[in-house]
Design a protein around this motif. Structure first.
Motif, PDB file in Angstrom:
ATOM      1  N   LEU A   1      64.002  44.800  55.259  1.00 46.52           N
ATOM      2  CA  LEU A   1      63.533  44.519  53.911  1.00 46.52           C
ATOM      3  C   LEU A   1      62.436  43.460  53.965  1.00 46.52           C
ATOM      4  CD1 LEU A   1      63.863  44.893  50.839  1.00 46.52           C
ATOM      5  CD2 LEU A   1      65.555  43.051  50.918  1.00 46.52           C
ATOM      6  N   TYR A   2      61.273  43.787  53.385  1.00 50.70           N
ATOM      7  CA  TYR A   2      60.151  42.857  53.299  1.00 50.70           C
ATOM      8  C   TYR A   2      59.847  42.563  51.841  1.00 50.70           C
ATOM      9  CZ  TYR A   2      59.199  43.822  58.187  1.00 50.70           C
ATOM     10  OH  TYR A   2      59.305  43.948  59.544  1.00 50.70           O
ATOM     11  N   LEU A   3      59.526  41.324  51.550  1.00 54.01           N
ATOM     12  CA  LEU A   3      59.114  40.912  50.217  1.00 54.01           C
ATOM     13  C   LEU A   3      57.604  40.707  50.263  1.00 54.01           C
ATOM     14  CD1 LEU A   3      61.885  38.216  49.832  1.00 54.01           C
ATOM     15  CD2 LEU A   3      61.959  40.553  49.020  1.00 54.01           C
ATOM     16  N   LEU A   4      56.882  41.347  49.354  1.00 58.51           N
ATOM     17  CA  LEU A   4      55.428  41.259  49.348  1.00 58.51           C
ATOM     18  C   LEU A   4      54.966  40.323  48.241  1.00 58.51           C
ATOM     19  CD1 LEU A   4      54.544  45.027  49.825  1.00 58.51           C
ATOM     20  CD2 LEU A   4      54.779  43.266  51.565  1.00 58.51           C
ATOM     21  N   ASP A   5      53.950  39.523  48.551  1.00 54.90           N
ATOM     22  CA  ASP A   5      53.388  38.604  47.580  1.00 54.90           C
ATOM     23  C   ASP A   5      51.899  38.505  47.829  1.00 54.90           C
ATOM     24  OD1 ASP A   5      53.276  36.755  45.514  1.00 54.90           O
ATOM     25  OD2 ASP A   5      53.581  35.066  46.859  1.00 54.90           O
ATOM     26  N   ALA A   6      51.145  38.258  46.758  1.00 58.19           N
ATOM     27  CA  ALA A   6      49.695  38.102  46.874  1.00 58.19           C
ATOM     28  C   ALA A   6      49.274  36.847  46.122  1.00 58.19           C
ATOM     29  CB  ALA A   6      48.983  39.317  46.300  1.00 58.19           C
ATOM     30  N   THR A   7      48.291  36.161  46.690  1.00 60.68           N
ATOM     31  CA  THR A   7      47.766  34.945  46.088  1.00 60.68           C
ATOM     32  C   THR A   7      46.252  35.021  46.069  1.00 60.68           C
ATOM     33  OG1 THR A   7      49.621  33.676  46.943  1.00 60.68           O
ATOM     34  CG2 THR A   7      47.678  32.442  46.301  1.00 60.68           C
ATOM     35  N   MET A   8      45.667  34.678  44.946  1.00 61.96           N
ATOM     36  CA  MET A   8      44.217  34.649  44.811  1.00 61.96           C
ATOM     37  C   MET A   8      43.721  33.275  45.258  1.00 61.96           C
ATOM     38  SD  MET A   8      41.580  36.427  43.609  1.00 61.96           S
ATOM     39  CE  MET A   8      42.102  37.483  42.303  1.00 61.96           C
ATOM     40  N   ILE A   9      42.729  33.262  46.142  1.00 60.05           N
ATOM     41  CA  ILE A   9      42.122  32.018  46.608  1.00 60.05           C
ATOM     42  C   ILE A   9      40.686  32.003  46.107  1.00 60.05           C
ATOM     43  CG2 ILE A   9      41.473  30.649  48.616  1.00 60.05           C
ATOM     44  CD1 ILE A   9      43.741  32.132  50.131  1.00 60.05           C
ATOM     45  N   GLU A  10      40.401  31.107  45.187  1.00 59.60           N
ATOM     46  CA  GLU A  10      39.051  31.029  44.617  1.00 59.60           C
ATOM     47  C   GLU A  10      38.123  30.331  45.589  1.00 59.60           C
ATOM     48  OE1 GLU A  10      39.192  29.242  40.782  1.00 59.60           O
ATOM     49  OE2 GLU A  10      40.572  30.740  39.992  1.00 59.60           O
ATOM     50  N   LEU A  11      36.910  30.862  45.706  1.00 58.00           N
ATOM     51  CA  LEU A  11      35.900  30.316  46.603  1.00 58.00           C
ATOM     52  C   LEU A  11      34.613  30.063  45.834  1.00 58.00           C
ATOM     53  CD1 LEU A  11      36.411  32.755  49.607  1.00 58.00           C
ATOM     54  CD2 LEU A  11      37.283  30.435  49.409  1.00 58.00           C
ATOM     55  N   CYS A  12      33.831  29.142  46.329  1.00 51.16           N
ATOM     56  CA  CYS A  12      32.533  28.850  45.730  1.00 51.16           C
ATOM     57  C   CYS A  12      31.557  29.957  46.138  1.00 51.16           C
ATOM     58  CB  CYS A  12      32.039  27.489  46.207  1.00 51.16           C
ATOM     59  SG  CYS A  12      30.426  27.054  45.595  1.00 51.16           S
ATOM     60  N   LEU A  13      30.989  30.623  45.172  1.00 49.93           N
ATOM     61  CA  LEU A  13      30.130  31.776  45.442  1.00 49.93           C
ATOM     62  C   LEU A  13      28.854  31.379  46.173  1.00 49.93           C
ATOM     63  CD1 LEU A  13      30.055  34.798  45.100  1.00 49.93           C
ATOM     64  CD2 LEU A  13      28.954  34.482  42.903  1.00 49.93           C
ATOM     65  N   SER A  14      28.361  30.176  45.942  1.00 49.86           N
ATOM     66  CA  SER A  14      27.133  29.763  46.639  1.00 49.86           C
ATOM     67  C   SER A  14      27.379  29.495  48.122  1.00 49.86           C
ATOM     68  CB  SER A  14      26.541  28.515  45.983  1.00 49.86           C
ATOM     69  OG  SER A  14      27.443  27.430  46.084  1.00 49.86           O
TER      70      SER A  14
ATOM     71  N   LYS B   1      38.961  41.704  44.516  1.00 51.61           N
ATOM     72  CA  LYS B   1      38.907  42.729  43.469  1.00 51.61           C
ATOM     73  C   LYS B   1      40.082  43.704  43.513  1.00 51.61           C
ATOM     74  CE  LYS B   1      33.915  42.622  43.116  1.00 51.61           C
ATOM     75  NZ  LYS B   1      32.688  43.374  43.270  1.00 51.61           N
ATOM     76  N   GLY B   2      40.594  43.980  44.696  1.00 50.41           N
ATOM     77  CA  GLY B   2      41.632  44.994  44.841  1.00 50.41           C
ATOM     78  C   GLY B   2      42.976  44.560  44.281  1.00 50.41           C
ATOM     79  N   HIS B   3      43.751  45.510  43.817  1.00 51.37           N
ATOM     80  CA  HIS B   3      45.087  45.232  43.284  1.00 51.37           C
ATOM     81  C   HIS B   3      46.093  45.261  44.428  1.00 51.37           C
ATOM     82  CE1 HIS B   3      48.749  45.652  40.846  1.00 51.37           C
ATOM     83  NE2 HIS B   3      48.028  45.040  39.918  1.00 51.37           N
ATOM     84  N   GLU B   4      47.188  44.552  44.258  1.00 48.97           N
ATOM     85  CA  GLU B   4      48.197  44.435  45.313  1.00 48.97           C
ATOM     86  C   GLU B   4      48.839  45.773  45.661  1.00 48.97           C
ATOM     87  OE1 GLU B   4      48.448  42.368  42.485  1.00 48.97           O
ATOM     88  OE2 GLU B   4      47.410  40.741  43.480  1.00 48.97           O
TER      89      GLU B   4
END
Length: 192
Positions: free
Chosen positions: A121-134, A170-173
């Motif tokens: 059994l695996y538990l999946l999680d996703a976290t968004m990491i914001e980055l500076c676009l420049s 952009k992609g969904h989990e």
């Protein structure tokens, strides 16, 4: 007054210093350090993470304010330029190796769970990491923002990480979960 170990020294005790030094010798690039070493860098990065420091200047000032206690951590006060140079020039492979070694130790001592499943059994999680676009133009998330998404698979036996993948923001989990094949046995796998 009796000496008491700090929480930070207790956390670092999971990794013996001689083992760290042997890994650091293998993953060293360039000239030999004179007044700075990878242990100082490692401790500074741990302090930055645990105390929520936002810049190298903030980190160095915070470490300098506690200079009398650094001896117990096996380090001394450091300069921002030495820390920045080491972060820039030295490879990060040392920390990948440390992570794998500590993960193996944790897996050996992790408790089991109460779930009774035939398959793993695996538990999946996703976290968004914001980055500076420049700074990271390849990580375009919207017109004015940059981001990547870190997907983690936790093994339900002990709730330890089993695999990790970094994708664009952009992609969904669910798309990632349908394409990803979790490892059956083995160390943490990083895919980009």
């Amino acid at each position: 007054m009796a000496h008491r170990n700090t929480i930070l020294s207790q956390v670092v005790a999971f990794l013996p210093r001689h083992e760290f030094d042997s890994f650091a010798k293998v993953h060293h690039v360039g000239r030999r350090f004179r007044s700075f070493n990878r242990w100082f860098q490692f401790m500074a990065l741990i302090i930055a993470q645990l105390s929520g420091r936002v810049s190298l200047r903030d980190l160095v000032d915070n470490i300098g304010a506690r200079a009398q206690r650094l001896y117990h951590l096996g380090m001394r006060s450091l300069s921002r330029s030495n820390l920045a140079r080491t972060n820039d020039k030295q490879p990060a492979d040392l920390y990948r190796l440390l992570f794998e070694r500590l993960l193996t130790r944790c897996r050996n001592s992790a408790p089991g769970n109460r779930f009774k499943f035939r398959a793993k059994l695996y538990l999946l999680d996703a976290t968004m990491i914001e980055l500076c676009l420049s700074v990271f133009p390849w990580a375009r998330y919207t017109r004015s923002k940059g981001a990547v998404k870190m997907h983690m698979g936790l093994d339900a036996d002990g709730y330890l990480p089993s695999f990790l993948s970094v994708t664009d923001g952009k992609g969904h989990e669910i798309q990632w979960a349908r394409l990803e094949c979790p490892p059956i046995i083995g160390p943490c796998i990083m895919r980009v």
